[in-house]
Motif scaffolding. Sequence first.
Motif, mmCIF file in Angstrom:
data_model
loop_
_atom_site.group_PDB
_atom_site.id
_atom_site.type_symbol
_atom_site.label_atom_id
_atom_site.label_comp_id
_atom_site.label_asym_id
_atom_site.label_seq_id
_atom_site.Cartn_x
_atom_site.Cartn_y
_atom_site.Cartn_z
ATOM 1 N N GLY A 123 -4.598 -11.833 -14.445
ATOM 2 C CA GLY A 123 -5.096 -10.543 -14.021
ATOM 3 C C GLY A 123 -5.329 -10.385 -12.536
ATOM 4 O O GLY A 123 -5.273 -9.256 -12.019
ATOM 5 N N LEU B 73 -2.049 -9.272 -11.351
ATOM 6 C CA LEU B 73 -1.773 -7.908 -11.815
ATOM 7 C C LEU B 73 -2.548 -6.894 -10.989
ATOM 8 O O LEU B 73 -2.023 -5.832 -10.636
ATOM 9 C CB LEU B 73 -2.127 -7.770 -13.296
ATOM 10 C CG LEU B 73 -1.864 -6.391 -13.903
ATOM 11 C CD1 LEU B 73 -0.375 -6.031 -13.841
ATOM 12 C CD2 LEU B 73 -2.363 -6.321 -15.350
ATOM 13 N N THR C 55 6.208 -6.800 -15.410
ATOM 14 C CA THR C 55 4.983 -7.567 -15.647
ATOM 15 C C THR C 55 5.155 -8.450 -16.871
ATOM 16 O O THR C 55 5.819 -8.064 -17.843
ATOM 17 C CB THR C 55 3.762 -6.666 -15.844
ATOM 18 O OG1 THR C 55 2.603 -7.491 -16.059
ATOM 19 C CG2 THR C 55 3.903 -5.738 -17.043
ATOM 20 N N THR D 292 2.395 -9.483 -18.406
ATOM 21 C CA THR D 292 1.077 -9.389 -19.043
ATOM 22 C C THR D 292 1.129 -9.410 -20.575
ATOM 23 O O THR D 292 0.332 -10.116 -21.203
ATOM 24 C CB THR D 292 0.332 -8.139 -18.550
ATOM 25 O OG1 THR D 292 0.046 -8.299 -17.148
ATOM 26 C CG2 THR D 292 -0.974 -7.933 -19.307
ATOM 27 N N GLN E 64 1.095 -12.858 -22.076
ATOM 28 C CA GLN E 64 -0.125 -13.663 -21.987
ATOM 29 C C GLN E 64 -1.057 -13.386 -23.163
ATOM 30 O O GLN E 64 -1.993 -14.134 -23.399
ATOM 31 C CB GLN E 64 -0.833 -13.378 -20.661
ATOM 32 C CG GLN E 64 -0.316 -14.113 -19.428
ATOM 33 C CD GLN E 64 1.171 -14.417 -19.391
ATOM 34 O OE1 GLN E 64 1.946 -13.758 -18.705
ATOM 35 N NE2 GLN E 64 1.595 -15.427 -20.129
ATOM 36 N N ASP F 40 -6.760 -14.490 -20.025
ATOM 37 C CA ASP F 40 -6.953 -14.081 -18.635
ATOM 38 C C ASP F 40 -8.165 -14.780 -18.041
ATOM 39 O O ASP F 40 -9.035 -15.284 -18.767
ATOM 40 C CB ASP F 40 -7.134 -12.564 -18.524
ATOM 41 C CG ASP F 40 -6.519 -12.004 -17.245
ATOM 42 O OD1 ASP F 40 -6.399 -12.760 -16.256
ATOM 43 O OD2 ASP F 40 -6.157 -10.817 -17.245
#
Length: 418
Positions: free
Chosen positions: A321, A324, A343, A345, A348, A352
Amino acid sequence: MIIREVRVTPVAFRDPPLLNAAGVHEPWALRTVVEVVTDEGLSGLGETYGDLGHLTKVRECAEALVGLDVHATHEMYARIGAIVGDVVSDLHGLTGAATKEKSVDRVFSTFEVACLDIRGKAAGVPVSDLLGGRVREAVPYSAYLFYKWAGHPGQEPDRFGEALDPAGVVAQAAMLIKEYGFTSIKLKGGVFPPEQEIEAILALREAFPGMPLRLDPNAAWSVETSIRVGRALDGVLQYLEDPTPEISGMAAVAGQVPMKLATNMCVVTQEHLPPAIEQRAIGVLLLDHHYWGGLVRSAQVAALCDTFGLELSMHSNSHLGISLAAMTHLAAATPNLTHACDTHTPWQDGQDVVAPGALRFEGGAVVAPTGPGLGVELDRDALAAMHEQYLTCGITARDDTTYMRRFEPAFSPGRPRW
């Protein structure tokens, strides 16, 4: 605001078996979290790669920055340049050639982000304001699709499932779009023969008509194959990313295909821009502050691209994060970054090191944080847990190729493959 302490914490988090031209992701992804603490008690966060060679340089440079003012980024860069020395290796090879300049930039960038976080907190403004102010309130990201195994060999299948054919790729896209609201799609190619990847792109167009599509084979194709695929996907792709190696190869393809070519591999430092522009090799540059030298230097590159009519998107690697947040602040403050960003994200899957709530996807976009600095805070329990995972996972450097060869001994990442 004088730097009094720099804390460097390597972390590991679970990663699915995502396939690419270099091999396959290992069960654990590595990152490094940096905390810069000042004499006034303010602290700032940065995030960078976790490979041991890079981590060692980050630790060495951290010691050399104590005593500097957080505004003294030119001196910071000079000190880091004197320490980094030889090129830092890039084992997975998906972010372009390693150079001395890039090695310095990739170490410097994490400290620069942390200092911008501090400066934003001190001024009571978000980092995007330090970059000129937001031009968009939310930053669109793409559904980043990967061919993948159902799970790591010897482990239970993960929730994302298998994606080894067009039907699996379409199902994966549907899952990510449902969960995050993405409005564009990118497929990581270079895994199967080009005809199979063409089929997957055509299946995505049929399943999601009108949605922008991209294909990135990570330079796995020859010039001739790149031209053939580009022509076969006329009117289908928004852009074709790194179909073939080197600026010269990209230039040979660019004039023979109907769509723009994009890169995060053949143009990775400023010295690559003049030949790429002169040869008309690319139409879209994927920024990545992790190896372009931080947010300010990335903004400078963006302005240069605007001068020469190059469009912008943003590259992604396995990240958490803090990255990000930094990516979102940069994209929110860059007027000519008009393509949705990449991304990792979703892959994941909720893991985080930042406290939940500050970063959220709405309609495929991340709302730019408006709190001071990066607008995120460390979840120290999560940081401790991920650091323990780093100590016990047995991985110290990302190596997609060696991991793939455990299961396919004849695998070769040589380029071009087709």
